[in-house]
Design a protein around this motif. Structure first.
Motif, PDB file in Angstrom:
ATOM      1  N   GLU A 130     114.489  -7.772 122.552  1.00 18.01           N
ATOM      2  CA  GLU A 130     115.429  -8.523 123.378  1.00 18.01           C
ATOM      3  C   GLU A 130     116.134  -9.559 122.506  1.00 18.01           C
ATOM      4  OE1 GLU A 130     115.545 -11.731 127.066  1.00 18.01           O
ATOM      5  OE2 GLU A 130     113.644 -10.931 126.340  1.00 18.01           O
ATOM      6  N   VAL A 131     117.467  -9.495 122.442  1.00 20.19           N
ATOM      7  CA  VAL A 131     118.249 -10.488 121.722  1.00 20.19           C
ATOM      8  C   VAL A 131     118.458 -11.676 122.656  1.00 20.19           C
ATOM      9  CG1 VAL A 131     120.411 -11.014 120.577  1.00 20.19           C
ATOM     10  CG2 VAL A 131     119.386  -8.748 120.314  1.00 20.19           C
ATOM     11  N   ILE A 132     117.897 -12.824 122.274  1.00 24.85           N
ATOM     12  CA  ILE A 132     117.957 -13.993 123.156  1.00 24.85           C
ATOM     13  C   ILE A 132     119.026 -14.981 122.734  1.00 24.85           C
ATOM     14  CG2 ILE A 132     115.522 -13.773 123.746  1.00 24.85           C
ATOM     15  CD1 ILE A 132     114.980 -16.075 121.803  1.00 24.85           C
ATOM     16  N   GLY A 133     119.692 -14.750 121.615  1.00 27.23           N
ATOM     17  CA  GLY A 133     120.743 -15.668 121.198  1.00 27.23           C
ATOM     18  C   GLY A 133     121.320 -15.249 119.865  1.00 27.23           C
ATOM     19  N   GLU A 134     122.456 -15.832 119.504  1.00 28.15           N
ATOM     20  CA  GLU A 134     123.099 -15.540 118.232  1.00 28.15           C
ATOM     21  C   GLU A 134     123.675 -16.832 117.663  1.00 28.15           C
ATOM     22  OE1 GLU A 134     126.853 -13.406 118.418  1.00 28.15           O
ATOM     23  OE2 GLU A 134     126.652 -13.340 120.597  1.00 28.15           O
ATOM     24  N   ALA A 135     123.633 -16.936 116.312  1.00 27.37           N
ATOM     25  CA  ALA A 135     124.112 -18.136 115.622  1.00 27.37           C
ATOM     26  C   ALA A 135     125.129 -17.729 114.573  1.00 27.37           C
ATOM     27  CB  ALA A 135     122.939 -18.872 114.966  1.00 27.37           C
ATOM     28  N   THR A 136     126.156 -18.562 114.416  1.00 26.62           N
ATOM     29  CA  THR A 136     127.244 -18.262 113.481  1.00 26.62           C
ATOM     30  C   THR A 136     127.119 -19.031 112.177  1.00 26.62           C
ATOM     31  OG1 THR A 136     128.640 -19.959 114.469  1.00 26.62           O
ATOM     32  CG2 THR A 136     128.800 -17.732 115.383  1.00 26.62           C
ATOM     33  N   ASN A 137     126.171 -19.957 112.065  1.00 30.71           N
ATOM     34  CA  ASN A 137     125.945 -20.675 110.808  1.00 30.71           C
ATOM     35  C   ASN A 137     124.487 -21.099 110.736  1.00 30.71           C
ATOM     36  OD1 ASN A 137     125.703 -23.488 112.022  1.00 30.71           O
ATOM     37  ND2 ASN A 137     127.801 -22.968 112.649  1.00 30.71           N
ATOM     38  N   GLY A 138     124.091 -21.594 109.551  1.00 31.48           N
ATOM     39  CA  GLY A 138     122.685 -21.942 109.346  1.00 31.48           C
ATOM     40  C   GLY A 138     122.208 -23.072 110.228  1.00 31.48           C
ATOM     41  N   ARG A 139     123.038 -24.080 110.444  1.00 32.05           N
ATOM     42  CA  ARG A 139     122.623 -25.215 111.269  1.00 32.05           C
ATOM     43  C   ARG A 139     122.417 -24.777 112.714  1.00 32.05           C
ATOM     44  NH1 ARG A 139     126.363 -30.087 110.379  1.00 32.05           N
ATOM     45  NH2 ARG A 139     125.269 -29.969 108.376  1.00 32.05           N
ATOM     46  N   GLU A 140     123.328 -23.922 113.196  1.00 30.42           N
ATOM     47  CA  GLU A 140     123.189 -23.438 114.575  1.00 30.42           C
ATOM     48  C   GLU A 140     121.929 -22.583 114.706  1.00 30.42           C
ATOM     49  OE1 GLU A 140     125.877 -21.042 117.930  1.00 30.42           O
ATOM     50  OE2 GLU A 140     126.570 -21.241 115.856  1.00 30.42           O
ATOM     51  N   LEU A 184     119.114 -23.347 117.445  1.00 29.72           N
ATOM     52  CA  LEU A 184     118.759 -22.355 118.474  1.00 29.72           C
ATOM     53  C   LEU A 184     117.296 -21.932 118.349  1.00 29.72           C
ATOM     54  CD1 LEU A 184     121.897 -20.038 118.698  1.00 29.72           C
ATOM     55  CD2 LEU A 184     121.022 -21.602 120.433  1.00 29.72           C
ATOM     56  N   ALA A 185     116.827 -21.786 117.119  1.00 29.51           N
ATOM     57  CA  ALA A 185     115.428 -21.398 116.940  1.00 29.51           C
ATOM     58  C   ALA A 185     114.496 -22.457 117.516  1.00 29.51           C
ATOM     59  CB  ALA A 185     115.128 -21.182 115.457  1.00 29.51           C
ATOM     60  N   GLY A 186     114.828 -23.734 117.292  1.00 27.84           N
ATOM     61  CA  GLY A 186     113.989 -24.790 117.852  1.00 27.84           C
ATOM     62  C   GLY A 186     114.041 -24.823 119.366  1.00 27.84           C
ATOM     63  N   ARG A 187     115.194 -24.457 119.942  1.00 24.34           N
ATOM     64  CA  ARG A 187     115.334 -24.536 121.399  1.00 24.34           C
ATOM     65  C   ARG A 187     114.799 -23.273 122.078  1.00 24.34           C
ATOM     66  NH1 ARG A 187     120.441 -23.915 123.747  1.00 24.34           N
ATOM     67  NH2 ARG A 187     121.332 -24.413 121.721  1.00 24.34           N
ATOM     68  N   LEU A 188     115.055 -22.064 121.487  1.00 20.58           N
ATOM     69  CA  LEU A 188     114.660 -20.809 122.136  1.00 20.58           C
ATOM     70  C   LEU A 188     113.280 -20.322 121.694  1.00 20.58           C
ATOM     71  CD1 LEU A 188     118.057 -18.915 121.855  1.00 20.58           C
ATOM     72  CD2 LEU A 188     117.193 -20.245 123.789  1.00 20.58           C
ATOM     73  N   GLN A 189     112.817 -20.767 120.501  1.00 17.29           N
ATOM     74  CA  GLN A 189     111.516 -20.362 119.956  1.00 17.29           C
ATOM     75  C   GLN A 189     111.358 -18.839 119.981  1.00 17.29           C
ATOM     76  OE1 GLN A 189     108.249 -22.514 121.651  1.00 17.29           O
ATOM     77  NE2 GLN A 189     109.080 -24.512 121.110  1.00 17.29           N
ATOM     78  N   PRO A 190     112.198 -18.122 119.210  1.00 20.42           N
ATOM     79  CA  PRO A 190     112.122 -16.657 119.211  1.00 20.42           C
ATOM     80  C   PRO A 190     110.893 -16.168 118.450  1.00 20.42           C
ATOM     81  CG  PRO A 190     113.668 -17.406 117.558  1.00 20.42           C
ATOM     82  CD  PRO A 190     113.221 -18.634 118.303  1.00 20.42           C
ATOM     83  N   ASP A 191     110.571 -14.881 118.690  1.00 18.34           N
ATOM     84  CA  ASP A 191     109.501 -14.260 117.924  1.00 18.34           C
ATOM     85  C   ASP A 191     109.979 -13.901 116.522  1.00 18.34           C
ATOM     86  OD1 ASP A 191     107.788 -14.337 120.162  1.00 18.34           O
ATOM     87  OD2 ASP A 191     108.746 -12.533 120.955  1.00 18.34           O
ATOM     88  N   MET A 192     111.285 -13.648 116.403  1.00 21.47           N
ATOM     89  CA  MET A 192     111.835 -13.208 115.115  1.00 21.47           C
ATOM     90  C   MET A 192     113.258 -13.725 114.986  1.00 21.47           C
ATOM     91  SD  MET A 192     112.404  -9.357 113.617  1.00 21.47           S
ATOM     92  CE  MET A 192     110.663  -9.177 113.307  1.00 21.47           C
ATOM     93  N   VAL A 193     113.638 -14.022 113.723  1.00 24.71           N
ATOM     94  CA  VAL A 193     115.005 -14.412 113.407  1.00 24.71           C
ATOM     95  C   VAL A 193     115.518 -13.452 112.343  1.00 24.71           C
ATOM     96  CG1 VAL A 193     116.529 -16.202 112.506  1.00 24.71           C
ATOM     97  CG2 VAL A 193     114.576 -16.835 113.920  1.00 24.71           C
ATOM     98  N   ILE A 194     116.664 -12.790 112.638  1.00 25.14           N
ATOM     99  CA  ILE A 194     117.339 -11.975 111.625  1.00 25.14           C
ATOM    100  C   ILE A 194     118.359 -12.884 110.956  1.00 25.14           C
ATOM    101  CG2 ILE A 194     118.751  -9.952 111.178  1.00 25.14           C
ATOM    102  CD1 ILE A 194     117.514  -8.627 113.579  1.00 25.14           C
TER     103      ILE A 194
END
Length: 742
Positions: free
Chosen positions: A649-659, A663-673
């Motif tokens: 499940e894709v829970i979000g997308e980021a267009t730069n490193g800061r974003e 987003l990782a801190g807010r959504l706490q995903p299992d994985m980041v590509i």
């Protein structure tokens, strides 16, 4: 003041067999006031020779008549054995012939016993020792001079002005020229000049003539070409000084040195040729060419300096552009010995660049204006497309309302009246049969109008949850065509635009109709999710695939028309048809303006960013993924690929490193590509920050770079896997599942 010679006694070896003569000699030496002597006596010649072998003596006093030797043989043997010590003969016979023979074989002096005692014998011994020492010093000086001459690389010669020829040469002179002294003695007067090059003979003759008036310690030199013994011409450098003068004070002989400078002359000639080539080349160049000394003082300009305008402003007040370059020439120790440089007139190039910049700026302004105009027109087209969809939906609703509120009511009323007639005509079989037939017709008309009303504007379009709308559509398709549709929604996708609801509903309807028409399979799958401000819809099956080109001729709404409408709305559609796996992807904006989103936030509504739907929530084993890439097309491709995976499940997308970090801190995903090259914060730094706060979150690095340093940098930052963007989809999915990594 005492004589320095008396500082050390003169060591005397007396060879005398007569004790009385030896005693008389010893007493005479003691009476000599100017010198002390140390006397040692030998009675026989063999005894004397043995003493000489053991120690040196300053002088030997030798009696000619000894028990074991007499006459000239005694002199010869003693002269050979005495070495540097002078030998003085003492004899009782006053014989001039014997004295001359003794001097010939090496004896230094000859004294007659009885006539030479007293001061005579002391002076004779002292003078003999001093003469011996002087001769020895002279021999050493001659040996030293000979060694100097033999080791010198310069030839040495003496030229006699009266004989007009060379009277002495050193070994080096012979080595350099090949001539011996006897060879050169044959070249006197005019023949001597034949050894010089014809072009140099007058200078050489003038040089020799000028030496007649040369002063003391005056050194003169001359360079000339000289013919050596094998016929070659060599360049020579001669330096001469006065060696001897005649009685009238004129120079009789001069001493000269002779040096072969042929190689130096050849090097100078090559240097002159090189300098000439350099000057010709420099003068032919369009640039100003210059050279300077180590301190930067210019010592050469080529002919372009006549055209050089300098750095002063021109008549109109402008300056002329030049490009200047300087390169140092260094010696072996790294010190600068010369500067070479150029100055190129680039005024026209600079003016052309300025003109080009002005044209570029003008073009950019025009492009910006045209781009703004095109963007304005695109926005108008999007607005028109939405208005068209809204108008179509309004017309559909109006027709559906007419069917529902008017026609269906009339038909229902007619049916009511017909039922009354059926009771009244129960005794008339023929009329009753006709009434029953009309009743069936009314039922059929009511059902068809209800069905048409649902098709034109189904009531489900008034819902805001996409999962419910797709579920209703799946039931309709299965009921009408027998196609089993599995609906999967990732997150509660809420739509607020009625136009977008109707458009996506008809898009899904058209895509499922194509599955029925072309794929001929019993099942299909529909997936929907929110991707930031976009809505993603995919329809897939396990059919036989189809010819996309053939779909261009499809009637009705059609995939071609659907693609055009999607693009007008600012979205895109991708169709992939492979045997055994048919997929269609639709990605469109959610239709909300920034003002709409701001209004919803003010009302307390939060847009859904991937929270699983309460109705169609995926299983707990679903891998929640955050996609971070600054290229939108890559993100869309990744999201489309991952949307095919039920366990992802894709829970979000980021267009730069800061974003991505936020987003990782807010959504706490299992994985980041994570893309390695990201704006604002690089991929490795963003990975490091994410792993610091979320150590259990796995990171898959994605990049176009395959350098080991880049891979190692991402691994050090905490990435578990590293996948190239050029790799296959299977490799990326394997890395996501934790089964592959670089």
């Amino acid at each position: 003041m005492s004589n320095p010679v008396r500082q050390r006694p003169i060591e005397i070896l007396l060879v005398e067999d007569s004790p009385s003569d030896a005693q008389l000699l010893s007493e005479s030496l003691r009476d000599y006031p100017l010198q002390t002597f140390a006397l040692e006596r030998a009675e026989r010649l063999d005894e004397a020779l043995a003493l000489l072998a053991r120690k040196p003596f300053d002088v030997v006093l030798l009696d000619l008549n000894l028990p074991d030797s007499s006459g000239l043989e005694t002199c010869e043997r003693m002269a050979r054995a005495a070495g540097q010590a002078p030998v003085i003969v003492l004899t009782g016979a006053d014989d001039e012939k014997i004295a001359a023979e003794a001097l010939r074989v090496g004896v230094q002096d000859y004294l007659v016993k009885g006539q030479s005692y007293g001061g005579v014998i002391g002076r004779t011994i002292r003078y003999a020792v001093e003469r011996s020492r002087a001769q020895q010093a002279l021999r050493q000086s001659e040996a030293f001079t000979r060694k100097v001459l033999d080791s010198s690389i310069n030839g040495l010669y003496i030229y006699d002005m009266e004989e007009r020829g060379i009277t002495f040469i050193s070994p080096a002179y012979t080595h350099l020229t090949g001539y011996r002294l006897e060879d050169l003695r044959s070249f006197t007067g005019p023949r001597m000049l034949e050894l010089f090059h014809p072009d140099d003979r007058d200078r050489v003759a003038a040089h020799i003539g000028a030496f007649r008036a040369a002063g003391e310690h005056q050194m003169r030199e001359i360079e000339y070409r000289f013919r050596v013994s094998d016929g070659r011409w060599i360049w020579c450098l001669s330096r001469e000084t006065v060696f001897a003068r005649a009685r009238d004070g004129s120079v009789r002989q001069y001493l000269g040195t002779f040096l072969d400078i042929t190689k130096r002359k050849q090097a100078e000639e090559k240097q002159r040729e090189s300098e000439a080539r350099f000057r010709h080349l420099a003068d032919a160049m369009p640039q100003l060419v210059w050279t300077a000394d180590p301190d930067g003082r210019v010592d050469y300009y080529n002919e372009r300096y006549k055209e050089f305008r300098g750095i002063a402003p021109t008549a109109d007040g402008s300056f002329h552009w030049y490009l200047s370059r300087g390169t140092p020439v260094r010696d072996r120790e790294g010190r600068i010995v010369k500067w070479f440089g150029t100055a190129t007139d680039i005024d026209e190039v600079k003016r052309a660049e300025q003109t080009l910049r002005e044209l570029t700026a003008t073009l950019e302004n025009k492009v910006a204006e045209r781009t703004a105009e095109l963007e304005h027109r695109a926005r108008l087209l999007q607005k028109l497309a939405l208005e068209l969809s809204e108008a179509e939906d309004r017309e559909r609703r109006r027709v559906a309302e007419i069917l529902h509120d008017d026609l269906q009511q009339v038909l229902a009323a007619a049916k009511f009246h017909l039922n009354l007639m059926k009771h009244r005509l129960q005794y008339d079989p023929s009329l009753r049969a006709t009434a029953l037939q009309i009743d069936d017709m009314l039922k059929d008309a009511i059902e068809k109008s209800r069905s048409l009303s649902h098709e034109l504007s189904p009531a489900v379009l008034h819902y805001s949850d996409w999962a419910e709308m797709l579920g209703w559509l799946a039931n309709q398709v299965q009921a009408k065509y027998g196609l089993v549709v599995h609906v999967q929604a990732y997150g509660q996708v809420i739509l607020h635009s009625d136009a977008l609801k109707g458009f996506l509903y008809r898009a899904a309807q058209e895509l499922l109709f194509n599955v029925v028409k072309h794929a001929r399979v019993p099942e299909a799958r529909v997936q929907v999710r929110r991707l930031g401000r976009y809505i993603g819809l995919s329809v897939s099956d396990r059919g036989r695939g189809f010819d996309v080109q053939a779909l261009r001729e499809a009637a009705g709404f059609g995939l071609l028309s659907l693609r055009e409408r999607i693009e007008l709305l600012g979205g895109r559609m991708k169709i992939k048809s492979v045997r055994g796996q048919d997929s269609t992807f639709v990605v469109v904006p959610d239709g909300e303006t920034p003002a709409d989103r701001r209004l919803r936030r003010e009302n307390g509504e939060q847009p859904d960013m991937g929270t699983p739907s309460s109705v169609l929530r995926p299983p707990s084993s679903v891998l929640r993924v955050l996609v971070a890439d600054d290229h939108e097309i890559v993100r869309e491709g990744l999201i489309s690929l991952l949307s095919e995976e039920q366990a992802v499940e894709v829970i979000g997308e980021a267009t730069n490193g800061r974003e991505a970090v936020d987003l990782a801190g807010r959504l706490q995903p299992d994985m980041v590509i994570m893309d390695v090259s990201m704006p604002l914060i690089d991929g490795d730094d963003a990975t490091r920050q994410i792993k610091r706060h979320l150590p259990k979150t796995r990171v898959v690095a994605l990049s176009m770079h395959a350098e080991p340093e880049t891979i190692e940098r991402m691994h050090r930052a905490g990435a578990e896997s590293y996948v190239l963007k050029t790799a296959s989809s299977a490799d990326l999915l394997a890395a996501i599942r934790g089964k592959a990594a670089l």
